[in-house]
Structures are given as C-alpha cells and as structure tokens.
Design an enzyme around this catalytic site. Structure first.
Site, PDB file in Angstrom:
ATOM      1  N   LYS A  58       2.962   1.972  -6.742  1.00 43.79           N
ATOM      2  CA  LYS A  58       2.957   0.509  -6.606  1.00 43.79           C
ATOM      3  C   LYS A  58       4.238   0.041  -7.421  1.00 43.79           C
ATOM      4  CE  LYS A  58      -1.505  -0.868  -5.253  1.00 43.79           C
ATOM      5  NZ  LYS A  58      -2.847  -1.063  -5.770  1.00 43.79           N
ATOM      6  N   GLN A 102      -5.859  -2.833 -10.980  1.00 46.27           N
ATOM      7  CA  GLN A 102      -6.312  -1.717 -10.040  1.00 46.27           C
ATOM      8  C   GLN A 102      -7.904  -1.686 -10.206  1.00 46.27           C
ATOM      9  OE1 GLN A 102      -4.149  -0.118  -8.297  1.00 46.27           O
ATOM     10  NE2 GLN A 102      -6.181   0.756  -7.308  1.00 46.27           N
ATOM     11  N   ASP A 125      -2.927 -10.179  -5.582  1.00 42.38           N
ATOM     12  CA  ASP A 125      -3.925  -9.486  -4.848  1.00 42.38           C
ATOM     13  C   ASP A 125      -4.869 -10.387  -3.936  1.00 42.38           C
ATOM     14  OD1 ASP A 125      -4.146  -6.565  -4.769  1.00 42.38           O
ATOM     15  OD2 ASP A 125      -5.510  -6.403  -6.459  1.00 42.38           O
TER      16      ASP A 125
END
Ligand code: NDP
Length: 288
Positions: A58, A102, A125
């Site tokens: 990422k 994460q 997210d």
C-alpha cells in the site's frame, strides 16, 4: 443448452494501472499548484508477515502516484488503549489525510473499537460506523474499498446496474453489506445471501450481477450462473498452496459475460480505491 459465449476476464492489474495513472495526474496537478501531496498513515500492530507485506504494498502504491505515506508500528503485545492512542495521534495530525489500521489485529484489540476511533474524515477504509451510516443513507462519505472497486469494474465494463437483478453472497461489514448497498443505490434489485440461505444455487441463477464474497473455495458452480451474467469473485483462499476464488473459474468461463479472476482481479482494485479514498479525504479536508 445455450452455446458457450465469450467471457471477458477482468485484468484487474491493467485497470488499476489505468485508474492509478488518472490519480497520479490529479496529485501532480495539486503539487504543481504548490499544495502538499495527500498522505496516508498506516498502522501495523504485531509482526504478521502477510500484514507487513500488505502495508508495504500500500505504501509503495502511494509513492508511485506521488502520495506521501507514513507508518506506525506497534508490537503484538500492544494493548487496545495503546493502539487507540496512536489512532488519536494520527486523527490530530493535520498532515495526515487517511488512516488505515491493518487487519487482523492481535487478540485483545477489538477491530470495532479501532474502527470507531478513526476520525470519519480520515476513514479511508470506510469501516467507522459514521461512514457506514453515510453509506446506508446514500450521502457522500468514505466507503469501503473492495465494494468501490467492484462498482468501478462493473462501470468500466459497461455492465448495466440500474434495474439489474444483483445477488451478493456474503454479508460482511467489509464486502457483502456495503456492496449490496452500493448496488441498491445504483438502482439494482439486490438479494443478500449467507450461510443460512436456502437453495443458494437457484437464488444465484437469477442474478444478472453475481458477487461472491464468502471465502469458500470454488463454491459457485457453472450451473449457478445465468448465461451472460457478470460474475465478480471477491474470495481469496489458499488451497494446496494455490490461490483460488469463490467461483469455479474454469467452469464459469464461457457462461458469464464478465468474470474476475482470483489473481489480478478485485485485489489490485481494492488498493486502487484506497488511493482514491485518500485523495478524496485530502480534497474534502483541505478544500483542494
Ligand atoms: P467473512 O468471513 O467476514 O464473511 C463471509 C460471508 O460469507 C459471511 O456472510 C458468511 O455467511 C458467508 N458464507 C460463508 N459460507 C457460506 C456458504 N457456504 N454459503 C453462503 N454464504 C456463506 O469474509 P469477508 O467478507 O471479509 O471476505 C470474503 C472473502 O473475500 C474472503 O475470501 C476474503 O479473503 C476475500 N476478500 C478479498 C478482498 C480483495 O481485495 N480481493 C478484500 C476483502 C475480502 P454468515 O454471515 O451466515 O456467516
């Protein structure tokens, strides 16, 4: 019996590269105008090699399109309070536009508590309850990346969503529920299936757009698929060291009009939408 048809197989890498090129151009213009580039903060808790590699991917993707990124790491022994403190710190940091923690998190650190702690305007997210509420109400917000990637794939392949029968297999917060909402907001008629659905094959057979997001390897068989349907396979499972999706890929070739592979499929699109969300968060926060 209907004759085999030509199935378009998504090249998720090529489509991602195209979209990332468009995003890079937007970032370039911002920087040229004297603004700072957008910045994504990633938080890694513990030393899971797969998570570390996702984070690396990422950050590399950010760099390639001219975005900044920064990383905060905590040991696997970190308490929930310690993780929340890092998130709060990033919430307050004006130079940070997007925050991604994460998953999975170590035992004792609740993913729901962490998602709630991320400031909604930095929630790239799309997992904060405020973001979920915005999606539910169909008002602008940051939505989960995999569902956004699916919509992008359908749009860029000219699949008609309005009026289509869409079946979503899976009802998770991260894929199933949000893609069902996005499809409904685009005026599809949506059915959501899960592990208690009766006669799943016949429900799937009704779908013009079939989304499989279960993590059950090769569960969706060719005779579950309506000829000409667009089939989006989100699932990723490892079977005998090989990555396989939720759809019996080889068998569905020649039945579906569009099919996404488990490799170079929806995965790269998810990261691409993370970049797009970060740019959107930056624009909303800075008014750029
Ligand atoms: P979850 O495990 O959170 O949810 C799975 C869903 O599938 C549940 O709703 C479950 O039903 C349903 N399900 C399980 N078994 C069956 C069955 N036999 N019949 C019908 N429904 C079933 O998974 P996620 O949504 O997080 O992920 C799904 C898959 O997508 C995984 O393989 C994951 O790795 C992959 N994924 C890939 C991404 C990418 O970028 N490519 C991103 C995110 C996920 P119930 O609710 O009843 O338990």
């Amino acid at each position: 019996m209907s004759s085999p048809r030509q199935t378009v197989v998504l090249d998720g890498l090529a489509l991602s590269q195209q979209i990332r090129g468009e995003l890079a151009e937007e970032v370039r213009k911002l920087v040229e105008a004297g603004r700072r580039p957008p910045c994504l903060a990633v938080v890694l808790v513990g030393d899971d090699p797969a998570s570390a590699s996702y984070i690396k991917g990422k950050r590399r993707a950010c760099k390639r399109i001219g975005m900044d990124s920064l990383e905060r790491t905590l040991p696997a022994t970190a308490s929930e309070a310690e993780v929340l403190a890092v998130v709060e710190d990033l919430n307050r940091d004006d130079a940070v536009d997007g925050i991604l923690v994460q998953l999975p998190l170590p035992d004792g650190v609740r993913a729901t508590a962490v998602a709630e702690a991320v400031a909604p305007d930095k929630d790239v997210d799309g997992l904060n309850p405020i973001s979920s509420g915005r999606l539910l109400q169909n008002v602008p917000g940051l939505y989960p990346c995999t569902p956004l990637g699916i919509i992008e794939v359908l749009d860029r392949h000219d699949i008609t969503i309005e009026g289509a029968r869409a079946v979503v297999v899976g009802r998770s917060e991260i894929v199933g529920k949000p893609i069902a909402l996005l499809l409904m907001h685009r005026h599809a008629t949506v059915t959501i299936c899960h592990s208690r659905t009766r006669d799943l094959p016949s429900v799937c057979q009704e779908a013009d757009i079939l989304i499989a997001a279960t993590g059950r390897p090769r569960m969706v068989k060719a005779d579950w698929v309506k000829p000409g349907a667009a089939v989006i396979d989100v699932g990723v499972s490892e079977v005998d060291g090989e990555l396989v999706g939720d759809v019996d890929f080889e068998a569905v070739l020649g039945v579906a009009s569009l099919l996404t592979p488990s490799r170079r499929g929806i995965g790269p699109m998810t990261i691409t939408m993370l970049l797009r969300n970060t740019l959107q968060a930056y624009r909303d926060r800075t008014g750029a």
